[in-house]
Design an enzyme around this catalytic site. Sequence first.
Site, short mmCIF file in Angstrom:
data_model
loop_
_atom_site.label_atom_id
_atom_site.label_comp_id
_atom_site.label_asym_id
_atom_site.label_seq_id
_atom_site.Cartn_x
_atom_site.Cartn_y
_atom_site.Cartn_z
CD GLU A 72 3.75 2.64 14.23
OE1 GLU A 72 4.10 1.72 13.48
OE2 GLU A 72 4.43 3.66 14.43
CD GLU A 315 13.14 17.25 -25.91
OE1 GLU A 315 13.19 17.23 -27.15
OE2 GLU A 315 14.11 17.52 -25.18
#
Lengths: 536, 116
Positions: A72, A315
């Site tokens: 490929e 947080e």
Amino acid sequence: MTGTSAHATDPAVQKLPTGIESFDIIAKGGLPRHRTTLLSGTAGSGKTVFAMQFLAAGIRDSDERGVFVTFEESAADIRTNMRSFGWDLEAWEREGKLAFVDASPDPHVETVESGSFDLGALLARVEHAVKRIGATRVSVDSLGAVFSQFSDQSVVRRELFRIASALKAMGVTALMTAERTEDYGPVARFGVEEFIADNVMVLRNVLDDESRRRTIEILKFRGTDHQKGEFPFTIVPDGGLVVIPLSAMQLKQKSSDIRVSSGSAELDKMCGGGFFRDSVILVSGATGTGKTLTVTQFLNGGAAVGERCLLLAFEESRDQLFRNASGWGVDFERLEREGLLRVVCDYPEILGLEDWLLSIQRTVAEFKPNRVALDSLSALERVGSIRAFREFVIGFTSFIKHQEITGLFTATTPSLMGGTSITEANISTLTDSIVLLRYVEMFGDMKRGITVLKMRGSLHDKGIREFTIDKKGMHLGRPFRNVTGILAGTPVHVSPADVERIWSHFEAEGSEGRRAAVQPHGGERRRGSGDRRRSP
Amino acid sequence: MTEVPLVNGEANRQGGALPRYVLRLYVTGTSPRAQVAIDNLRRICEQDLRGQYDLEIIDVLAHPEVAESEKILATPTLIKQLPPPLRRVIGDLSDKEKVLLGLEVRPDSTTNDRSQ
């Protein structure tokens, strides 16, 4: 050759450890030795990376040479593309450890077919390359691209079968990739699975709740065992493909009875003497109930006895965390200077959950902490689907248990007063201990309550205790004896007389069945008394 | 193995007016298909390229490294090296029309024999 005779006389199929560590776990040892395995996947599912990594791991870890047959991409393109994974293919080619058979189509040369043909030249090239460098591994990428180069597909199928037989005869372990059009559909196009159907693996790249989820599944290894189902994997820049084995580590962890301090003597007492060392603790509560404080104390408690602590904060910013800590009398900066603390502070969105897991694992492997705190899991929950999140938590908990690390996670409940979050629902069975932090409304005051809901393998205080927070941290007070419904988020005040009366019922039931009776009826007792309070 | 070295066609007696074809045929050993391809090609050359071609036949089993550098997959493969552009014809060359089309050879007008 030698491989053929060895294969013929071997009673059982042997495995070749690929060197792709996590893959070898789910493959229970590696790829079937001296055999060809079909690796099928949609476009972009990572086939070429896997095919090259199979060779790269062999070259790097066990000095096994490899031949890469490409139909490929051109060899030049592959050399460039793989450089980002840290594989210097050109160097390996120079050292005779890697050889390309470049069978990619040349767009500048027109080809006409006239009469019958075979792929004898290709076979000769593959055999030559294997012999020249003494290769034991061969990757062929990809079969579908061979079909597109020729018009007569029956010829191609026949010739690929011939090549697969030749690879077997050479005694190499081979991997052939093939395209599929759908992630859930036929194994491969062009019917290639017909001739290499002994061993089939599938790579998937599924859009799952707006995020990409890569998985690998071993469909079959003929004559040998493997783990079943899809396993998430990720492709990382400096390592290639990394499988995240979920069940690989389950239930093998050692369980220790060594206690470690939570950083709060009073909480230790509630837990029956502290947390267990190889345990995972979930601290759940609404925003502001004291989760980050619990984390800070946990880390400080570790550092106080010279343990290394890792904080994964999703947080709050670093500055916020450090300021909060100093507000509770904990000097994070000093701990960091002393090498006892490391803080990783990031937005959860910058990585997918699989990548987070890997990134955390690498940090842990490098820093070697005794304690890990994650604040909060709920922030990570929004990064991926629920399934991906559950896998993350499973992978993470089993990983840190293996490392004999004490882990503390926080989860944020959506409502202020109580209830459960998705986080809790997903991970409560995975954790060894659960600590709940709750707001308790009492006569116009907001108080905080703490309870140890679960402490695997230990007795613990089952009361809900009031606690206060000051400049020195958390202070536990008396149990909320005359409030009920705290955990459900609907605290109801009960008069002391009622409490007395209810407890006297249990006393009356007799000493024999008492222990058993208290536990299952505990919930009913609360509800009953609450109703009583409301009804008149 | 049976490497057939350069087979020179007849010298070009018509001067430099016609292009000279440099052809290479890659085959696998002495397989029947290889022999068929060689026979077909020789016939085509004699009929349509008389005196205009150089033909080299390469056995890929004996010279896999040549097949590698030339990126040959299928056998037999016929490559027209010259004149440009490079052209490939794969197969046993049994379809003469396609061979000539692939090589971009315009059949000589004096040669009308198209039988196989």
